[in-house]
Design an enzyme around this catalytic site. Structure first.
Site, PDB file in Angstrom:
ATOM      1  N   ASP A 136      -4.915  -8.220  -5.476  1.00  0.00           N
ATOM      2  CA  ASP A 136      -3.593  -7.117  -5.234  1.00  0.00           C
ATOM      3  C   ASP A 136      -2.850  -7.091  -4.535  1.00  0.00           C
ATOM      4  OD1 ASP A 136      -2.409  -5.112  -6.278  1.00  0.00           O
ATOM      5  OD2 ASP A 136      -3.743  -3.588  -6.461  1.00  0.00           O
TER       6      ASP A 136
HETATM    7  C1  BGC Z   1      -1.045  -1.547  -7.408  1.00  0.00           C
HETATM    8  C2  BGC Z   1      -1.512  -2.713  -8.346  1.00  0.00           C
HETATM    9  C3  BGC Z   1      -0.486  -2.675  -8.726  1.00  0.00           C
HETATM   10  C4  BGC Z   1       0.662  -4.262  -7.785  1.00  0.00           C
HETATM   11  C5  BGC Z   1       1.643  -4.256  -7.384  1.00  0.00           C
HETATM   12  C6  BGC Z   1      -1.059  -2.259  -5.517  1.00  0.00           C
HETATM   13  O1  BGC Z   1      -0.632  -1.545  -5.117  1.00  0.00           O
HETATM   14  O2  BGC Z   1      -3.164  -1.643  -7.015  1.00  0.00           O
HETATM   15  O3  BGC Z   1      -1.690  -2.297  -9.803  1.00  0.00           O
HETATM   16  O4  BGC Z   1       0.019  -3.830  -9.316  1.00  0.00           O
HETATM   17  O5  BGC Z   1       0.014  -2.719  -6.450  1.00  0.00           O
HETATM   18  O6  BGC Z   1       2.512  -3.589  -7.561  1.00  0.00           O
END
Ligand code: BGC
Length: 797
Positions: free
Chosen positions: A286
């Site tokens: 993530d």
């Molecule tokens: C989130 C993810 C997301 C990623 C990219 C993170 O803060 O937890 O779910 O895909 O950001 O935007």
């Protein structure tokens, strides 16, 4: 050149702002190439890459705007403006950057681009919770297919979705993106969504692997979970979806599990995911997740998004010192090359920037209607012919909420409010009420702007956070008894919408679970006056997560949970209110009487400061439920708890009414090879058309003594649209191996021999038929990994 890139990577870590806000990238141009089937000669590419090249390749290209102008490496910042990130391009070797964009309620990219008059709006589909509430995997697949078309036609390659974490507690801020408290519902829904998206030859990223069940301190919190709860609950949904639908990528979560960051856990990312489940795709972190790049590579987490300078350093240093085998790094490089190879961008797909938004609006409209849950109906719905004039109460009716906030938001072109939906459906809505509400909402918004401006003067960061975090909705406008009486005299029915908004970075507060005073009064007063006038009242819930209902549900004549239904929300609701479509959604989670009734509420961050994550600056502290959370409820999540411990609920798991009624008959069970086949005939015995969801639970022999739940969902199916008097026979299959529970001592999935009950239900508390069958003992050993390092006081039956 390499040195310059590195410097810029190092520059990236200076500022810590939420990245998804910072993706307003200028458009330079779109890549497109000839549509040819091309393969990558991985050996050759690898032979040409230096250690530094490889380290760059596995850590993404940074995040546009994340740390000022200097922060973005490479030339990829403008491929698809607003996308969350890209892989690292190797231009001289013909390896393009492939584009990774959120999900899950639609594609999230910028709707407008500097110097470009065209628009790039995406369809805002219903939130994940609503999709799961349809219990219709075919329909979820169709929604996935429509989303995937937008991914492909807007030039993205991988959709960062679906999000399938278990709804462990009603207050998790991202529950709206998630599917269920039950891993079978989560797994089956995710499998269908992935199938649909990937039909377009674009990828998905199932997330957040695993146990990202709270937003508070999400980047540092340690989830203490028993091996059994991990296997049976928190990993199970992933296991189902990954084995069945093979997502191109898996996204690890931010949190630790039992002391180890998930992205640094070889046990999770290699032993379980790859060795046990046979996963062959790419694993990514993530955004900014985990710490130690070398450890992440060693663990098998192939790609670190969007990349941090220290991860680059850590990988290079570890290989040089022999701590990380270069072969481990090569393996991750190869897995990313595999991903690039199958991407539309590498295959030269000429995307149009013109997905069929009109067709997709129709898909979101009907799918949203199917996931709405009718909670109560005392002959108020569907509206009869006599209902023409609707008195519309509740601010949210006029300002409908399409979905949650954060990376799960979608830059939609419009949202159909309930007001507009009613008008489109041919109803009249009081202009006087409309004007009153519009003025009231405008005044509340202006007051909020002023408040933020004042805040910005004192604390810029706090104001910025407050501006994108899910805002507090205005207090409800109240009316005098005389005003209400006058309104009731001209209206045929009253409709009150109760709204809730939640999102990433922030768990909901207890006050958000409960109705506030103005909402309680509004319901009470409208019901009093309208009932006296002989008129009915319908309450509509435009929410992303469970709220308190026990204290007020007796008051209105009908309650419809519309969830956050995407951009066509108002039209979808009116399709249901008018009876054009009969509601057939059912709850995929339990609605507790009080928030504290959920056992997990003893171990959940309640009413914490939203900035705790950033204030912590990555340090591991020891504040209970913030720095670590003991999952003491063990496997007793949701109905597994309420039903096994006889705790009353407001609405049970699996519950949902229809405009018609269904009779279940002729339930049978047959044992075939390694599976049980349960069939049941469902007949529409009412006066409306409708669909029915049939749920199949199992109850293990001596479950109390064996410390197992009284029932566990193992399969479900939905009928087609049945006309009054029509029947359909559904067949539900449960594999013998799926009767197993996880035995920590043996580190094995164990089926206890004996007589199992197969419960055919309309909800977890409405069992219509009980069948029995014998099972033979079975044991399947798995690796003894992910053991908690602490003693917990686990709940037992
Ligand atoms: C989130 C993810 C997301 C990623 C990219 C993170 O803060 O937890 O779910 O895909 O950001 O935007």
């Amino acid at each position: 050149m390499k040195k310059r890139l590195l410097t810029k990577v190092q520059g990236m870590v200076r500022v810590s702002l939420p990245f998804y806000l910072l993706t307003l990238l200028p458009l330079v141009g779109c890549t497109s190439a000839d549509k040819v089937t091309r393969t990558i000669d991985q050996e050759e590419i690898l032979s040409k890459l230096s250690l530094e090249d490889k380290a760059h390749f596995v850590i993404g290209t940074g995040m546009a705007g994340f740390s000022g102008d200097d922060a973005v490496i490479g030339a990829t910042r403008s491929i698809v403006p607003g996308a969350a990130g890209t892989t690292f391009p190797l231009d001289s070797l013909g390896i393009p950057a492939v584009v990774l964009a959120d999900g899950p309620a639609g594609l999230r990219i910028d709707a407008t681009r500097e110097g470009d008059s065209a628009t790039y709006y995406c369809t805002h589909f219903p939130i994940g919770t609503l999709l799961a509430s349809t219990w219709n995997t075919q329909l979820v697949e169709e929604v996935g297919q429509a989303i995937g078309e937008e991914v492909k036609e807007y030039g993205a390659d991988v959709l960062l979705a679906p999000a399938i974490n278990i709804m462990r507690n009603p207050l998790c801020g991202r529950n709206f993106e998630y599917y269920s408290e039950d891993p079978v519902v989560a797994g089956w829904t995710a499998a269908a969504y992935i199938r649909g998206v990937q039909k377009n030859d674009v990828g998905t990223s199932i997330k957040h692997f695993a146990a990202n069940n709270q937003e508070t301190n999400r980047m540092n919190t340690d989830a203490h979970i028993s091996q059994r709860a991990l296997r049976e609950i928190y990993l199970k949904g992933f296991e189902i979806a990954i084995k069945e639908s093979k997502p191109w990528t898996v996204m690890t979560s931010y949190n630790y599990i039992n002391g180890i960051y998930t992205s640094e856990s070889k046990d999770l990312v290699t032993t379980i995911l790859r060795d046990e489940w046979g996963y062959e795709g790419t694993v990514m972190t993530d955004w900014f997740g985990g710490k130690d790049g070398a450890k992440q590579m060693w663990a098998g987490n192939d790609m670190l998004q969007p990349g941090k300078a220290e991860q680059f350093d850590s990988i290079v240093t570890a290989v040089k010192s022999g701590k990380l085998a270069e072969a481990d790094l090569d393996r991750s490089v190869q897995r990313i090359l595999n991903l690039v190879e199958r991407s539309p961008r590498y295959q030269g797909y000429q995307y149009s920037n013109k997905p069929d938004l009109k067709a997709h609006a129709a898909v979101t409209r009907t799918s949203a209607a199917e996931g709405m849950v009718l909670m109560k109906n005392e002959q108020a719905l569907p509206f009869g012919k006599q209902i023409k004039n609707v008195a519309l109460y509740g601010c949210t009716s006029y300002d409908f909420i399409a979905g949650g906030t954060g990376s799960g938001n979608v830059n939609h072109a419009y949202v159909v409010s309930l007001l507009d939906g009613l008008k489109n459906g041919g109803y009249t809505v009081s202009d006087e009420l409309k004007t009153t509400y519009e003025q009231y909402i405008a005044a509340c918004k202006a007051a909020r702007e002023k408040e933020l401006a004042e805040m910005a003067k004192k604390d810029k960061q706090a104001a910025m956070l407050a501006s994108f975090m899910p805002g507090t909705l205005p207090a409800e406008k109240l009316f005098t008894a005389d005003e209400l009486t006058a309104q009731a005299s001209v209206a045929d029915v009253a409709l009150i919408t109760i709204g809730r908004i939640s999102g990433e970075f922030l768990d909901r507060k207890q006050a958000d679970f409960n109705l506030n005073e103005s909402e309680q009064k509004l319901i009470q007063q409208v019901c009093d006056v309208y009932h006296k006038a002989g008129k009915q009242v319908v309450v509509l819930l435009n929410i992303g997560g469970v709220i308190e209902t026990a204290t007020w549900k007796e008051l209105p004549d009908a309650i419809l949970c519309a969830w956050q239904a995407g951009q066509e929300g108002g039209n979808s609701v009116v399709d249901v209110l008018s009876g054009k479509l009969s509601p057939s959604g059912k709850f995929t989670m339990t609605w507790p009487v009080k928030f504290t009734d959920a056992y997990s509420s003893r171990n959940f961050p309640i009413d914490q400061d939203p900035r705790i994550d950033m204030m912590n600056q990555g340090q591991k502290g020891n504040v209970k439920n913030v720095d670590y959370t003991d999952y003491e409820e063990n496997i007793y999540i949701g109905y597994r708890y309420f039903d096994s411990f006889d705790v009353p609920v407001s609405y049970p798991f699996g519950f949902g009414l229809s405009y018609t009624t269904f009779e279940y008959s002729d339930a049978r069970i047959a044992q075939k090879d390694d599976a049980y086949e349960v069939s049941v005939t469902v007949k529409n015995t009412g006066a409306h058309e409708g669909k029915e969801v049939v749920e199949l639970y199992i109850s293990a022999p001596d479950n109390k003594a064996a410390d197992k739940p009284t029932k566990e969902l193992k399969a479900y199916a939905k009928t087609r649209q049945l006309k009054p008097g029509e029947s359909e026979t559904l067949t539900l299959t449960v594999k013998a191996a799926d009767l197993a529970s996880f035995d920590e001592t043996a580190s094995a999935w164990v089926v206890a021999a004996g007589e199992y009950q197969f419960l055919v239900g309309a909800s977890s508390q409405d069992i219509r038929a009980t069948l029995t069958a014998e099972a033979k003992a079975q044991q399947t050993k798995v690796n003894n990994v992910l053991k908690p390092q602490v003693q917990m006081n686990l709940l037992k039956r």
